[in-house]
Every structure is written in C-alpha cells, then in structure tokens.
Design a protein around this motif. Structure first.
Motif, PDB file in Angstrom:
ATOM      1  N   LEU A  73       0.807  -1.220   0.000  1.00 50.87           N
ATOM      2  CA  LEU A  73       0.000   0.000   0.000  1.00 50.87           C
ATOM      3  C   LEU A  73       0.844   1.275   0.000  1.00 50.87           C
ATOM      4  N   GLN A  74       2.108   1.171   0.345  1.00 50.01           N
ATOM      5  CA  GLN A  74       2.992   2.337   0.470  1.00 50.01           C
ATOM      6  C   GLN A  74       2.440   3.347   1.479  1.00 50.01           C
ATOM      7  N   LYS A  75       1.771   2.829   2.514  1.00 52.42           N
ATOM      8  CA  LYS A  75       1.233   3.662   3.594  1.00 52.42           C
ATOM      9  C   LYS A  75       0.178   4.653   3.086  1.00 52.42           C
ATOM     10  N   LYS A  76      -0.539   4.269   2.024  1.00 55.29           N
ATOM     11  CA  LYS A  76      -1.526   5.160   1.426  1.00 55.29           C
ATOM     12  C   LYS A  76      -2.918   4.534   1.461  1.00 55.29           C
ATOM     13  N   THR A  77      -3.934   5.394   1.517  1.00 56.65           N
ATOM     14  CA  THR A  77      -5.299   4.950   1.282  1.00 56.65           C
ATOM     15  C   THR A  77      -5.566   5.078  -0.213  1.00 56.65           C
ATOM     16  N   LEU A  78      -6.235   4.094  -0.783  1.00 57.13           N
ATOM     17  CA  LEU A  78      -6.327   4.025  -2.240  1.00 57.13           C
ATOM     18  C   LEU A  78      -7.740   4.229  -2.786  1.00 57.13           C
ATOM     19  N   PHE A  79      -8.723   4.385  -1.910  1.00 54.35           N
ATOM     20  CA  PHE A  79     -10.090   4.566  -2.406  1.00 54.35           C
ATOM     21  C   PHE A  79     -10.191   5.799  -3.296  1.00 54.35           C
ATOM     22  N   ASN A  80      -9.607   6.912  -2.839  1.00 51.67           N
ATOM     23  CA  ASN A  80      -9.714   8.155  -3.605  1.00 51.67           C
ATOM     24  C   ASN A  80      -8.745   8.197  -4.785  1.00 51.67           C
ATOM     25  N   GLU A 302     -15.704  22.321  11.820  1.00 53.34           N
ATOM     26  CA  GLU A 302     -16.359  21.048  11.529  1.00 53.34           C
ATOM     27  C   GLU A 302     -15.567  20.235  10.498  1.00 53.34           C
ATOM     28  N   TYR A 303     -15.051  20.914   9.495  1.00 52.10           N
ATOM     29  CA  TYR A 303     -14.268  20.227   8.458  1.00 52.10           C
ATOM     30  C   TYR A 303     -13.018  19.591   9.061  1.00 52.10           C
ATOM     31  N   ASN A 304     -12.293  20.325   9.882  1.00 54.62           N
ATOM     32  CA  ASN A 304     -11.090  19.781  10.509  1.00 54.62           C
ATOM     33  C   ASN A 304     -11.429  18.621  11.440  1.00 54.62           C
ATOM     34  N   ASP A 305     -12.553  18.736  12.141  1.00 51.28           N
ATOM     35  CA  ASP A 305     -12.980  17.643  13.027  1.00 51.28           C
ATOM     36  C   ASP A 305     -13.302  16.393  12.210  1.00 51.28           C
ATOM     37  N   CYS A 306     -13.920  16.573  11.059  1.00 48.73           N
ATOM     38  CA  CYS A 306     -14.229  15.423  10.193  1.00 48.73           C
ATOM     39  C   CYS A 306     -12.949  14.769   9.669  1.00 48.73           C
ATOM     40  N   CYS A 307     -11.958  15.569   9.361  1.00 51.08           N
ATOM     41  CA  CYS A 307     -10.672  15.022   8.916  1.00 51.08           C
ATOM     42  C   CYS A 307     -10.029  14.190  10.028  1.00 51.08           C
ATOM     43  N   ASN A 308     -10.195  14.618  11.267  1.00 53.53           N
ATOM     44  CA  ASN A 308      -9.679  13.847  12.394  1.00 53.53           C
ATOM     45  C   ASN A 308     -10.438  12.524  12.548  1.00 53.53           C
ATOM     46  N   VAL A 309     -11.737  12.546  12.255  1.00 54.40           N
ATOM     47  CA  VAL A 309     -12.531  11.316  12.305  1.00 54.40           C
ATOM     48  C   VAL A 309     -12.025  10.330  11.253  1.00 54.40           C
ATOM     49  N   PHE A 310     -11.647  10.843  10.075  1.00 52.73           N
ATOM     50  CA  PHE A 310     -11.082   9.966   9.051  1.00 52.73           C
ATOM     51  C   PHE A 310      -9.863   9.231   9.582  1.00 52.73           C
ATOM     52  N   GLU A 311      -8.998   9.927  10.292  1.00 48.63           N
ATOM     53  CA  GLU A 311      -7.785   9.294  10.808  1.00 48.63           C
ATOM     54  C   GLU A 311      -8.126   8.125  11.730  1.00 48.63           C
ATOM     55  N   LYS A 312      -9.241   8.227  12.445  1.00 50.65           N
ATOM     56  CA  LYS A 312      -9.623   7.176  13.381  1.00 50.65           C
ATOM     57  C   LYS A 312     -10.341   6.022  12.693  1.00 50.65           C
ATOM     58  N   TYR A 313     -11.223   6.331  11.744  1.00 52.89           N
ATOM     59  CA  TYR A 313     -12.050   5.306  11.119  1.00 52.89           C
ATOM     60  C   TYR A 313     -11.685   5.046   9.652  1.00 52.89           C
ATOM     61  N   GLY A 314     -11.650   6.107   8.857  1.00 52.25           N
ATOM     62  CA  GLY A 314     -11.470   5.942   7.420  1.00 52.25           C
ATOM     63  C   GLY A 314     -10.155   5.298   7.044  1.00 52.25           C
ATOM     64  N   PHE A 315      -9.068   5.747   7.669  1.00 52.67           N
ATOM     65  CA  PHE A 315      -7.759   5.204   7.327  1.00 52.67           C
ATOM     66  C   PHE A 315      -7.707   3.712   7.608  1.00 52.67           C
ATOM     67  N   VAL A 316      -8.241   3.296   8.730  1.00 53.80           N
ATOM     68  CA  VAL A 316      -8.219   1.878   9.111  1.00 53.80           C
ATOM     69  C   VAL A 316      -9.091   1.056   8.164  1.00 53.80           C
ATOM     70  N   LEU A 317     -10.276   1.577   7.845  1.00 54.44           N
ATOM     71  CA  LEU A 317     -11.162   0.883   6.917  1.00 54.44           C
ATOM     72  C   LEU A 317     -10.519   0.699   5.553  1.00 54.44           C
ATOM     73  N   GLU A 318      -9.814   1.714   5.089  1.00 56.11           N
ATOM     74  CA  GLU A 318      -9.302   1.732   3.724  1.00 56.11           C
ATOM     75  C   GLU A 318      -7.952   1.036   3.569  1.00 56.11           C
ATOM     76  N   THR A 319      -7.392   0.571   4.678  1.00 54.37           N
ATOM     77  CA  THR A 319      -6.093  -0.103   4.598  1.00 54.37           C
ATOM     78  C   THR A 319      -6.125  -1.523   5.157  1.00 54.37           C
ATOM     79  N   GLY A 320      -7.328  -2.076   5.349  1.00 54.62           N
ATOM     80  CA  GLY A 320      -7.433  -3.462   5.749  1.00 54.62           C
ATOM     81  C   GLY A 320      -7.332  -3.714   7.233  1.00 54.62           C
TER      82      GLY A 320
END
Length: 358
Positions: A73-80, A302-320
């Motif tokens: 993965l090269q430490k990247k999320t690939l969905f986008n 709100e936007y910055n808070d959502c980006c922080n939520v990605f770090e907790k949930y989105g990154f993990v979901l998108e990297t297995g």
C-alpha cells in the motif's frame, strides 16, 4: 496557446485565472505496478487487468511465493485513487475523501455511504485477512515508504506518468506498469507548480512578467537557460540533444521551471519527452468539477474535526485494518462519528458552493 484549454480551466479559481501552471504531468491517473521478475516467473497477463479487483489471483500467487507484501500500500489509502473514474475527490486530500463530486450525476455526494466505498473496504479487508496486505507493518503512518526499492513486494501503486519507464530507474529494478484509471484534469492536478505575479506590480511590470513567461513557455533556448544554466558552464548537449549537467551548481528541474513541451530532456530521460507530455496531457479527460475550489471558511472547525474522524475510522477501513465481518458496522460508526463532528453542515456547504459554481 502553449497549453491546451483544459490546462487553464483546471487551474482556474472559480472562473478566474490567478496562476500560470507549469506544463508538466498535469493530469491525475493511477496504475498498478508489478515486479517484472514475478510477472515473468508466473506468466501474469497484466494487460488484462482493468480494475483493482482483477489482481486477486496474482496476490494469491505472491502469497504462495512467500512475498512479504503481496499488495504494497505504500502507507496510502487508495479509495480516492482507484475510484477517480467515478468520483472527483476535489479537495485533493486523502483525509477528506469522505466528500466528492459524483461524475455520473455531477452532484456532491457523501462517499462513505456509496456502494463503491463498501465494495472497496470489503475487498481490502478480505485481502488483509488472506495475508495479501501486511497491515501490521504496511499501513503504519510515518515517513516515506522505501519498500518499493526492495524485493519484498509483488504489486503496488504507481501514479501515471508521461514516461512510466521512469519507475525502473526510481526503484532500481524492472517493473511492469498497467494503467487502471483514466487520466483526469481536475482542480488540483495542474497546481503542483505554478507562477504568480505579485499584486504589488505596476501594470508595466505585470505585462513584462507575462511577456517573459510567454517566451519561457515557447522558446527552447530560454527554457534551457532558465532550467539548466549556461551551456558549456552548467551543462552540455550530447549527440541526441539531451542535456548533460556539469556539477550541481545549477539544479533546477523542468517541473519547477517551464514547459515540458519546449525544454530539452536530460540524459536518461526519453528523447521524445515533449511528445510524451503533450500526449499525456492532451488525451486526459476534463473533470466536470475542474476549477472548483471549496472554501472551508464557513465550516472550518467542523471540516477539521471530520478530517480527524477519518484518521480514526477511514484510514483503518481503507487499509485493511477491519475484519470483513465488521466492515459494514464500522462504516456505520464512521458515518455516525462524522455526523457528530458536524459532517452534515460540511456536506451542505460543499453542495451550496458547488451548485453556485456550476
């Protein structure tokens, strides 16, 4: 006229031009990269691969081979990245891939709730469970990943390039590149390097700057002088017309200096590089959202808070990092956390600005 119309449209800001993009690899597209030694050993027909899902059998072979990172993965999320043919992720940031323009409808959408997001996260989770992704090591977010320069991987990401043969030189081994997505001119693809003129300039000074840049983008002698220095002192030409640097006194590169269509290639680059760049850019598709810029000012917190939520949930979901059985429920938790962070307000503002821009 030194650049196609789409270059100007993609680099504009809500309809106006505030910068002059350097004409380099100004389209965004993504490929899969395979270690040639394994391609030859297993007889993989990489030309048949059209989507990310098509590599599953190849990953199984790599796992059998004992490769540490069958899919690196090269430490990247690939969905986008691998879903840009469906969505324009116009923020240009991994951490805010939770919002995009749906190319089919030309409307802003919540990508977390799309079938494509569930499909991708489920596939990545399945690959992680099968041992195709070394999640414990591969997705740790730190500095640049040097693994592509090793023999520890089978398949990885490659960002499409006018001359994909550069991958061999970059990673010090033979690789095979297979395009997976289209190339797109979008709001971020042209902004890797640009020129602007100071607002303090007089009209006479501003026009002189424009005249100079016009020459810099069209005249080979000036382009080489500005990029490489003085011939005979900073560089020479070989018999193929390639630039051979002398020392490191003058070390600009094309991508930060002028147009790839006019400046001479450096030793080691393709002799026909100008043609490769023209083809790469001119054949790219222009995104429906090219030129749209989202102003986060009204929803910055709100936007910055959502980006922080990605770090907790989105990154993990998108990297297995989530079990297949838990993907759907984790996506629900991700969306709930986004909403608690003010996501619906952010989404509404995205939609309002995009509709006004359209």
């Amino acid at each position: 006229n030194s650049m196609e119309k789409g270059q100007w449209q993609a680099s504009s800001h809500n309809g106006s031009i505030y910068c002059i993009p350097i004409y380099k690899d100004n389209a965004e597209g993504y490929d899969l990269m395979f270690r040639r030694a394994l391609v030859d050993k297993y007889g993989w027909n990489t030309s048949n691969i059209k989507t990310l899902a098509d590599i599953e059998n190849i990953l199984a072979d790599a796992k059998t081979e004992g490769v540490k990172y069958p899919f690196l993965l090269q430490k990247k999320t690939l969905f986008n990245k691998f879903y840009i043919d469906r969505f324009d992720f116009f923020t240009g940031l991994d951490k805010s891939g939770f919002v995009a323009v749906d190319r089919y409808t030309n409307n802003v959408v919540d990508t977390v709730l799309t079938p494509e997001y569930l499909e991708y996260c489920t596939m990545i989770a399945r690959w992680a469970e099968a041992g195709y992704i070394n999640e414990a090591e591969d997705v740790i977010k730190d500095d640049r990943d040097y693994s592509p320069e090793s023999k520890n991987w089978a398949v990885s990401l490659w960002i499409d390039n006018p001359d994909n043969n550069e991958a061999d030189l970059r990673y010090g081994q033979d690789v095979t590149i297979q395009p997976v997505t289209e190339r797109w001119l979008n709001s971020n693809s042209t902004l890797g390097s640009c020129y602007c003129i100071s607002s303090d300039s007089t009209e006479e000074q501003a026009m002189a700057c424009i005249d100079f840049l016009g020459l810099l983008y069209t005249d080979n002698y000036l382009a080489n002088l500005y990029t490489y220095g003085i011939e005979g002192e900073d560089f020479t030409y070989n018999e193929n017309g390639q630039v051979v640097p002398i020392g490191e006194k003058y070390c600009h590169s094309m991508w930060e200096s002028t147009s790839a269509a006019v400046v001479s290639p450096v030793l080691g680059e393709a002799v026909n590089r100008p043609d490769l760049y023209k083809a790469f850019n001119s054949e790219a598709k222009i995104s429906c959202a090219a030129g749209f810029r989202f102003d986060t000012g009204a929803v910055k917190t709100e936007y910055n808070d959502c980006c922080n939520v990605f770090e907790k949930y989105g990154f993990v979901l998108e990297t297995g990092g989530v079990a297949v059985a838990d993907v759907a429920s984790t996506i629900e938790a991700y969306q709930a956390a986004l909403d608690n962070a003010g996501y619906q307000k952010v989404l509404a503002e995205f939609k309002r600005q995009y509709e006004a821009w359209k």
